[in-house]
Structure formats: C-alpha cells, structure tokens
Design a protein around this motif. Structure first.
Motif, PDB file in Angstrom:
ATOM      1  N   ALA A  96      11.486   2.665 -14.554  1.00  0.00           N
ATOM      2  CA  ALA A  96      12.729   3.348 -14.185  1.00  0.00           C
ATOM      3  C   ALA A  96      12.429   4.570 -13.319  1.00  0.00           C
ATOM      4  N   PHE A  97      11.376   5.303 -13.679  1.00  0.00           N
ATOM      5  CA  PHE A  97      10.979   6.464 -12.877  1.00  0.00           C
ATOM      6  C   PHE A  97      10.513   6.028 -11.492  1.00  0.00           C
ATOM      7  N   LEU A  98       9.772   4.930 -11.422  1.00  0.00           N
ATOM      8  CA  LEU A  98       9.287   4.463 -10.130  1.00  0.00           C
ATOM      9  C   LEU A  98      10.420   3.966  -9.241  1.00  0.00           C
ATOM     10  N   ASP A  99      11.526   3.520  -9.836  1.00  0.00           N
ATOM     11  CA  ASP A  99      12.707   3.215  -9.027  1.00  0.00           C
ATOM     12  C   ASP A  99      13.211   4.475  -8.332  1.00  0.00           C
ATOM     13  N   LEU A 100      13.130   5.604  -9.036  1.00  0.00           N
ATOM     14  CA  LEU A 100      13.517   6.878  -8.435  1.00  0.00           C
ATOM     15  C   LEU A 100      12.553   7.252  -7.308  1.00  0.00           C
ATOM     16  N   VAL A 101      11.263   7.074  -7.562  1.00  0.00           N
ATOM     17  CA  VAL A 101      10.241   7.472  -6.582  1.00  0.00           C
ATOM     18  C   VAL A 101      10.323   6.626  -5.311  1.00  0.00           C
ATOM     19  N   PHE A 102      10.352   5.322  -5.475  1.00  0.00           N
ATOM     20  CA  PHE A 102      10.201   4.440  -4.325  1.00  0.00           C
ATOM     21  C   PHE A 102      11.517   3.973  -3.714  1.00  0.00           C
ATOM     22  N   ARG A 132       0.808  -1.218   0.000  1.00  0.00           N
ATOM     23  CA  ARG A 132       0.000   0.000   0.000  1.00  0.00           C
ATOM     24  C   ARG A 132       0.844   1.272   0.000  1.00  0.00           C
ATOM     25  N   ALA A 133       2.119   1.150   0.251  1.00  0.00           N
ATOM     26  CA  ALA A 133       3.012   2.310   0.194  1.00  0.00           C
ATOM     27  C   ALA A 133       3.490   2.580  -1.230  1.00  0.00           C
ATOM     28  N   ARG A 134       3.186   1.662  -2.147  1.00  0.00           N
ATOM     29  CA  ARG A 134       3.641   1.822  -3.531  1.00  0.00           C
ATOM     30  C   ARG A 134       2.474   1.594  -4.504  1.00  0.00           C
ATOM     31  N   ILE A 135       1.498   2.491  -4.429  1.00  0.00           N
ATOM     32  CA  ILE A 135       0.355   2.451  -5.338  1.00  0.00           C
ATOM     33  C   ILE A 135       0.445   3.653  -6.271  1.00  0.00           C
ATOM     34  N   VAL A 136       0.301   3.394  -7.570  1.00  0.00           N
ATOM     35  CA  VAL A 136       0.547   4.398  -8.608  1.00  0.00           C
ATOM     36  C   VAL A 136      -0.686   4.550  -9.483  1.00  0.00           C
ATOM     37  N   ALA A 137      -1.027   5.777  -9.842  1.00  0.00           N
ATOM     38  CA  ALA A 137      -2.063   6.032 -10.847  1.00  0.00           C
ATOM     39  C   ALA A 137      -1.374   6.253 -12.191  1.00  0.00           C
ATOM     40  N   ALA A 138      -1.976   5.750 -13.255  1.00  0.00           N
ATOM     41  CA  ALA A 138      -1.403   5.914 -14.590  1.00  0.00           C
ATOM     42  C   ALA A 138      -2.528   6.015 -15.604  1.00  0.00           C
ATOM     43  N   GLY A 139      -2.242   6.632 -16.744  1.00  0.00           N
ATOM     44  CA  GLY A 139      -3.264   6.716 -17.773  1.00  0.00           C
ATOM     45  C   GLY A 139      -2.757   7.363 -19.040  1.00  0.00           C
ATOM     46  N   ARG A 184      -4.128   7.623  -1.511  1.00  0.00           N
ATOM     47  CA  ARG A 184      -3.452   6.329  -1.596  1.00  0.00           C
ATOM     48  C   ARG A 184      -2.511   6.250  -2.788  1.00  0.00           C
ATOM     49  N   PHE A 185      -2.717   7.105  -3.786  1.00  0.00           N
ATOM     50  CA  PHE A 185      -1.827   7.109  -4.944  1.00  0.00           C
ATOM     51  C   PHE A 185      -0.587   7.922  -4.617  1.00  0.00           C
ATOM     52  N   LYS A 186       0.566   7.295  -4.730  1.00  0.00           N
ATOM     53  CA  LYS A 186       1.823   7.918  -4.333  1.00  0.00           C
ATOM     54  C   LYS A 186       2.633   8.466  -5.502  1.00  0.00           C
ATOM     55  N   ALA A 187       2.227   8.181  -6.723  1.00  0.00           N
ATOM     56  CA  ALA A 187       2.932   8.667  -7.910  1.00  0.00           C
ATOM     57  C   ALA A 187       1.988   8.581  -9.095  1.00  0.00           C
ATOM     58  N   LEU A 202      -4.396  26.891 -16.219  1.00  0.00           N
ATOM     59  CA  LEU A 202      -3.966  25.515 -16.007  1.00  0.00           C
ATOM     60  C   LEU A 202      -3.171  25.375 -14.710  1.00  0.00           C
ATOM     61  N   HIS A 203      -2.403  26.390 -14.369  1.00  0.00           N
ATOM     62  CA  HIS A 203      -1.631  26.332 -13.129  1.00  0.00           C
ATOM     63  C   HIS A 203      -2.550  26.235 -11.915  1.00  0.00           C
ATOM     64  N   ALA A 204      -3.669  26.938 -11.943  1.00  0.00           N
ATOM     65  CA  ALA A 204      -4.606  26.870 -10.826  1.00  0.00           C
ATOM     66  C   ALA A 204      -5.184  25.468 -10.678  1.00  0.00           C
ATOM     67  N   VAL A 205      -5.351  24.763 -11.797  1.00  0.00           N
ATOM     68  CA  VAL A 205      -5.899  23.410 -11.760  1.00  0.00           C
ATOM     69  C   VAL A 205      -4.870  22.403 -11.255  1.00  0.00           C
ATOM     70  N   LEU A 206      -3.611  22.544 -11.682  1.00  0.00           N
ATOM     71  CA  LEU A 206      -2.601  21.505 -11.458  1.00  0.00           C
ATOM     72  C   LEU A 206      -1.585  21.829 -10.373  1.00  0.00           C
ATOM     73  N   ALA A 207      -1.609  23.043  -9.845  1.00  0.00           N
ATOM     74  CA  ALA A 207      -0.583  23.445  -8.873  1.00  0.00           C
ATOM     75  C   ALA A 207      -0.628  22.625  -7.590  1.00  0.00           C
ATOM     76  N   ALA A 208      -1.787  22.076  -7.256  1.00  0.00           N
ATOM     77  CA  ALA A 208      -1.929  21.344  -5.997  1.00  0.00           C
ATOM     78  C   ALA A 208      -1.387  19.919  -6.068  1.00  0.00           C
ATOM     79  N   ILE A 209      -0.968  19.476  -7.247  1.00  0.00           N
ATOM     80  CA  ILE A 209      -0.443  18.112  -7.384  1.00  0.00           C
ATOM     81  C   ILE A 209       0.951  18.050  -6.770  1.00  0.00           C
ATOM     82  N   THR A 210       1.121  17.189  -5.795  1.00  0.00           N
ATOM     83  CA  THR A 210       2.402  17.072  -5.103  1.00  0.00           C
ATOM     84  C   THR A 210       3.052  15.705  -5.265  1.00  0.00           C
ATOM     85  N   ILE A 211       2.328  14.725  -5.822  1.00  0.00           N
ATOM     86  CA  ILE A 211       2.938  13.407  -6.011  1.00  0.00           C
ATOM     87  C   ILE A 211       3.920  13.460  -7.174  1.00  0.00           C
ATOM     88  N   PRO A 212       4.962  12.636  -7.164  1.00  0.00           N
ATOM     89  CA  PRO A 212       5.885  12.588  -8.305  1.00  0.00           C
ATOM     90  C   PRO A 212       5.149  12.146  -9.571  1.00  0.00           C
TER      91      PRO A 212
END
Length: 350
Positions: free
Chosen positions: A302-308, A165-172, A201-204, A219-229
């Motif tokens: 490869a990116f998730l290796d950096l994240v986790f 549960r510490a390594r759950i990722v959203a993708a699309g 629960r999504f960490k990246a 667009l910045h107002a919409v996306l500025a709050a995103i803090t996950i990698p």
C-alpha cells in the motif's frame, strides 16, 4: 485515524512515546480481525548461490517471482535483508505475498550474521553476536545487497529484462532494517572519513523494527541524508533482547524521526514482539501473530502504491482496515496532482 495521533516532523519524541505506550496500557478494546484465508499463491521460487569474488564472500539468495503470465510488463523488485541469525529462507510470508501481488522479492543471506551465529559452542554465542554486529559486518551486508542486485540486473541474467529498474526497493527486518537504511543513504564518520554505502538504484525502503545504530550518539547525523521514501513498521512490545544488547520500542521511534526525508510513514501495532515479523508462528500471540504478518505484507505494498503511483488511497484503506490492531496508523505524505495515477486498490480484509 485521528490526526493528532500521527507523528510529524519536529514532534516531541517524549509526547509521542507516551501517547503510544500510555494509550496501549489503557487496554483499549478492539474488535477481532480474522486474517483472510490463505489463497493458493502461484509464485515461483529460485535459490541462487552467488560468490562475490572481489570480497571472497558467499552471497546466497532466494528469489520469489510472480506467476508466469501474471505481470503485464517488467515487475518491480524488493531486495530483502534478514535479521541477525536468520537466512534467505526466512520471512517467506513476505516474499510469497509480494510475489503473488506482482512484486519480485529477492531475499539475500548475509553469511557473517546468519544462522551460523547460533551454531557452535553455546558459551561463545556472545562473541559471535559481537562479531556479527560489528560495523565491518554492517558494511558487508550493505555490499551484499548491492552485489545481489548487480547479479540480478546483469546482462547475462535471465531476469534482467524483466525487472522495472525505476521501481527497486530495499527492505529488511531488525539488523536488515539497518542494512536497508545504509543502502538508502545512512552515513557514519570514522576517523574523519564518511562511510557511505548508498545505492542509488533503491528508490524506497521498507524498515521493519530498526534497532539503533549502536555506538552512534547523533542519530540525526547518521540518518539525515536519507531522501528515499521509507515505510517504518514496529509494535508497542517490539523489544530487542540479545546477548549484550537490549533495545526498547522507543529506539524504533527515534530512527523514524531521525530519517531525513519527509516522505515517510509509520505503523505501530498494539502488542506483538520483535520476532513477530519473522516466520515464527506463536510469538506475540497466537491470534495477533498472523494478523501482524498479513498486515505488514499488505501495508508495504500500500505504501509503495503511494511511492510509485502517487496514490494515497491504498494506504488510507489499509489504515482503516487494520485500525483495531494499530496503536498508530500511517498516513500518506503529500503528493502532487501530477504524480497521481490509476493504481491497484487495496481491498480491506474481512
């Protein structure tokens, strides 16, 4: 990778766009890359047919699971959201590759914007696209992602104890990339009320060919709050052309720039197409198509290796291995020494 080819926070979008499009237009000659021969992928696949009774909405899904005995412990999970007009069976190359490399991959189908968009009277397709692209469906898609995760992690689920549960990722991809950004913290304001579907629960996030948030001027107002990698993937010929909607590659770059986190990376392939990231085999070029698919599947891990794991070396190796087909190669964001851990090393393809 040249340092000056990497976009940074505050980098001029005009200069960055000119660098990508202009550099590609010069016709740089690169050595050929032959994708590695596909090895037998011992993965398990299960189709899940759920219904969210609270919303009276079906949420079908397909789960790709690592081979029995392969994981040493609980496995990380990627929850994938498809593009407009697709389904849970699409993007199979991603699900198979990720599962073959130790990640479970749950591909959620959004019944309000799946293949039904293309079915029926062809003269009404524009109306169906407009309904599918409506903000109510965008919010419903985010709810689908959270509901599917709820079901997979439910105490009665056979998979609950097997997921890290510490390594759950959203993708699309495409519309699914927008869905990924929404569950990752994107916000819109309607009639003075903030609509926020963030799922903590999504960490990246893996963001492939993200369209603009249509109708949103800031667009910045919409996306500025995103803090996950977030790992962003696009191509210089990644143009969206749907009935009533057209979006150039510059929109992908603007999404990348507007995402609030500094923990992000951008990969831009040379050429390609918007649908090269789907299961279609010929779009974007018969040679480039399998290369981009393989590179995208590998680059995400490869990116998730950096994240986790705090390990930048797999992403660096990936950038070097695929540099002949990259207009912009991603570089790792800064990690602290305390976050570095041994990791699976990315092995360049021959």
């Amino acid at each position: 990778m040249r340092e000056d080819a990497v976009p940074r926070l505050g980098y001029s979008r005009r200069r960055f766009t000119a660098m990508i499009v202009g550099g590609f237009a010069t016709g740089v000659v690169t050595r050929a890359i032959r994708p590695a021969e596909a090895a037998p992928e011992d993965v398990r696949i299960a189709d899940l047919d759920w219904v969210d009774a609270r919303r009276d909405r079906r949420v079908p899904a397909r789960l790709y699971w690592p081979a029995p005995g392969a994981p040493a412990g609980p496995v990380p999970l990627i929850v994938f959201s498809h593009g407009l007009g697709q389904s849970r069976t699409g993007y199979s190359y991603l699900g198979r590759h990720w599962a073959a490399n130790g990640y479970a991959s749950l591909h959620v189908q959004h019944v309000g914007s799946d293949g039904s968009v293309w079915a029926g009277n062809p003269f009404e397709v524009l109306d169906r696209v407009n309904v599918a692209a409506d903000e109510r469906e965008a919010i419903a898609r985010a709810a689908d992602m959270s509901f599917a995760l709820d079901r997979l992690l439910d105490k009665d689920s056979a998979f609950a104890a097997l997921i890290d549960r510490a390594r759950i990722v959203a993708a699309g991809h495409s519309y699914g990339a927008n869905t990924t950004l929404i569950v990752g913290g994107a916000r819109v304001v309607r009639e003075g009320r903030t609509i926020d579907r963030r799922d903590m629960r999504f960490k990246a996030g893996i963001v492939i060919s993200a369209p603009p948030f249509y109708g949103e001027r800031d667009l910045h107002a919409v996306l500025a709050a995103i803090t996950i990698p977030t790992f962003h993937v696009t191509a210089t010929a990644d143009v969206i052309a749907l009935p009533g909607r057209r979006s150039p590659v510059q929109d992908r770059l603007e999404v990348y720039e507007a995402v609030g986190t500094t923990r992000k990376a951008l990969a831009v392939f040379q050429g390609g197409s918007h649908s090269i990231f789907t299961d279609r085999l010929l779009t974007g070029g018969v040679t480039l198509n399998p290369q981009v698919k393989q590179a995208t599947a590998e680059g995400a891990l490869a990116f998730l290796d950096l994240v986790f794991r705090g390990d930048p070396s797999p992403l660096s190796s990936w950038s070097g291995a695929w540099s002949p087909i990259l207009a912009v190669a991603p570089t790792a964001y800064l990690v602290t020494e305390s976050s570095r851990h041994p990791s699976r090393r990315y092995r360049p393809r021959s």
